[in-house]
Design a protein around this motif. Structure first.
Motif, mmCIF file in Angstrom:
data_model
loop_
_atom_site.group_PDB
_atom_site.id
_atom_site.type_symbol
_atom_site.label_atom_id
_atom_site.label_comp_id
_atom_site.label_asym_id
_atom_site.label_seq_id
_atom_site.Cartn_x
_atom_site.Cartn_y
_atom_site.Cartn_z
ATOM 1 N N ALA A 1 0.787 4.287 -2.772
ATOM 2 C CA ALA A 1 0.625 5.712 -2.479
ATOM 3 C C ALA A 1 1.645 6.541 -3.252
ATOM 4 O O ALA A 1 1.325 7.624 -3.777
ATOM 5 C CB ALA A 1 0.770 5.951 -0.976
ATOM 6 N N LEU B 1 -2.338 11.975 1.175
ATOM 7 C CA LEU B 1 -0.970 11.501 1.100
ATOM 8 C C LEU B 1 -0.043 12.393 1.919
ATOM 9 O O LEU B 1 -0.355 13.556 2.198
ATOM 10 C CB LEU B 1 -0.497 11.488 -0.358
ATOM 11 N N GLN C 1 0.829 -1.210 0.000
ATOM 12 C CA GLN C 1 0.000 0.000 0.000
ATOM 13 C C GLN C 1 0.865 1.263 0.000
ATOM 14 O O GLN C 1 0.509 2.269 -0.614
ATOM 15 C CB GLN C 1 -0.920 -0.019 1.213
ATOM 16 N N GLY C 2 2.004 1.198 0.678
ATOM 17 C CA GLY C 2 2.906 2.345 0.688
ATOM 18 C C GLY C 2 3.435 2.667 -0.691
ATOM 19 O O GLY C 2 3.478 3.840 -1.099
ATOM 20 N N ARG D 1 6.448 4.435 10.530
ATOM 21 C CA ARG D 1 6.398 5.346 9.379
ATOM 22 C C ARG D 1 7.545 4.992 8.430
ATOM 23 O O ARG D 1 8.714 5.101 8.780
ATOM 24 C CB ARG D 1 6.518 6.790 9.856
ATOM 25 N N THR E 1 6.473 9.193 -0.657
ATOM 26 C CA THR E 1 5.406 9.378 0.325
ATOM 27 C C THR E 1 5.791 8.586 1.562
ATOM 28 O O THR E 1 6.558 7.619 1.500
ATOM 29 C CB THR E 1 4.045 8.860 -0.190
ATOM 30 N N HIS F 1 4.312 6.424 4.837
ATOM 31 C CA HIS F 1 3.118 5.613 5.074
ATOM 32 C C HIS F 1 3.329 4.764 6.325
ATOM 33 O O HIS F 1 4.381 4.136 6.492
ATOM 34 C CB HIS F 1 2.872 4.714 3.857
#
Length: 460
Positions: free
Chosen positions: A334, A368, A330-331, A427, A416, A418
């Protein structure tokens, strides 16, 4: 060898309508690789040219550029004479790209003069030196008749009587600041006093010469990018990495050795880093790569005078895993979304600063956490032209104030952040960098982009 596509030919006419004859005979393409939106799986290194073939290709590209780009930019900038000066082993950035493949350095002092006589006549290319530089410039100095090289240049300029004499000086752009103080003083002392007020900065010419990509160059760029992608693919594999044994710095030096084998150069030392559950920041150097690690690399090559700049991510599978944790996937998704947002803000004539502001606003609205630091690419890895953000400055910057132009290549560099649930909400930094081309209407990936993490098995 194959000829350019219909797209390339039409682009040539659009780029240089005054030089259709030159554009109709573009340089041959070493490999039939076109631009693509998706990076191919498991890319392999295309066949590479011999030293002689590389030189012939570079000279062909340079001749086309001199015939087409120079008239276009001089007329666009309203300059009728451009003077460039370089010394042996101290070539300024523009002159370094104008030397043919056999003349690897300027000879003693090399003075180049471009003069546009107007009325649609061809731009004159002169060199006030003892050499004609591969036949691309006309030698215009006879030391037996005029021993003073500076006076010879001044006499030529006086005879041309140009309204504007551009020299490369710039406070802001290193690419356009090649005229040293000593050379400037000597030139001004030789130039007639009546012509000295006509001196202007060649900043616009220097930037536009360096940033403009020709159809023949863009026919080659996908092959160059594919080569870089293939080497990254090798680095992020069990061919190079043995989890629990291989260190980050060993992969870095593998890159360097691999390029020596291929006869290629890199314009910066490759980076390899590790993000790991429970570890703060990026682990590098002697850190051993382990199963469960998220790997990052930053790598670029120089081939046929053009550069690549790419960042990819890989995941080292744990025993029994067949894919990366959903949070890591998913990161990257993004970051792909941020790439799409930034590309949607490219428009010829829009400043780099405006593209940055628009993209950040859209990205933040989409939830984001972005950081954008994209830049032109071409003759230099961090190329001439407007920047779109910096990793340490997400606000407007003087280096981003210039307009984005058609027919320029870009390194879409960004990240980004995430929170990854499988890593207890840690993070994570999902950096990505791929190369793209703006034809004036649309931006296209030169050789695709990564939309999935490269997977490295824990076991062979």
């Amino acid at each position: 060898m194959i000829k350019t596509t219909a797209f390339t030919a039409s682009l040539a006419l659009a780029l240089f309508p005054l030089a259709a004859s030159a554009a109709s005979s573009p340089a041959p393409i070493p490999a039939p690789i076109g631009m693509s939106e998706a990076e191919v799986a498991a890319p392999t290194v295309p066949p590479l040219l011999s030293a002689r073939e590389r030189a012939e290709t570079e000279n062909r590209l340079l001749a086309e550029r001199l015939d087409t780009v120079i008239p276009a930019i001089m007329r666009a900038e309203g300059i009728d004479l451009w003077l460039l000066v370089a010394r042996e082993y101290f070539e300024e950035p523009v002159v370094a790209t104008m030397l043919d493949a056999e003349n690897m350095h300027a000879r003693r002092r090399t003075i180049l003069i471009f003069h546009d006589p107007g009325a649609g006549k061809p731009v004159e290319r002169l060199t006030v030196s003892r050499y004609g530089l591969g036949g691309l410039f006309t030698a215009a100095w006879d030391p037996d008749k005029q021993p003073d090289q500076w006076q010879a240049a001044a006499d030529i300029i006086a005879a041309k009587n140009p309204a504007k004499i551009a020299v490369n000086t710039s406070d802001l752009h290193q690419f356009a600041d090649g005229m040293t103080v000593s050379q400037y003083d000597k030139f001004m002392a030789a130039l007639p006093a009546t012509l000295r007020p006509r001196i202007v900065s060649g900043e616009g010419l220097a930037i536009r010469w360096l940033e403009t990509r020709t159809p023949a160059e863009m026919a080659l760029y996908p092959m160059i990018a594919r080569t870089a992608h293939a080497v990254i693919g090798e680095a992020f594999s069990r061919k190079v990495i043995t989890p629990g044994v291989t260190t980050a710095e060993q992969v870095q030096w593998w890159y360097r050795d691999r390029l020596l084998e291929l006869g290629l150069d890199t314009w910066f030392h490759p980076s390899v880093g590790i993000q790991r559950k429970g570890a703060k920041g990026m682990l590098e150097g002697a850190e051993v790569i382990r199963p469960g690690d998220l790997l990052w690399t930053d790598f670029g090559i120089t081939y046929l005078r053009l550069n690549t700049d790419m960042q990819h991510l890989a995941y080292v599978l744990k025993p029994g895993e067949t894919e990366a944790p959903a949070g890591l996937r998913q990161g990257l998704a993004a970051t792909n979304r941020l790439q799409d947002i930034l590309l949607s803000q490219f428009a010829a004539g829009r400043s780099g600063n405006e593209a940055l502001a628009r993209a950040r606003t859209a990205a933040l609205s989409a939830g984001l956490e972005p950081s954008i630091y994209s830049h032109p690419i071409g003759f230099h890895g961090h190329g001439a032209g407007p920047s779109i953000g910096f990793w340490d400055n997400q606000n407007p910057d003087p280096r981003g104030a210039a307009p984005i132009r058609a027919n320029t290549a870009w390194s879409i560099e960004l990240t980004t952040y995430h929170a990854v649930p499988e890593w207890d909400g840690q993070r994570v930094d999902f950096r990505a960098e791929e190369n793209a081309f703006l034809d004036g209407k649309a931006v296209r990936w030169i050789d695709g982009r990564k939309t999935g993490l490269t997977l490295i098995p824990a076991m062979p």
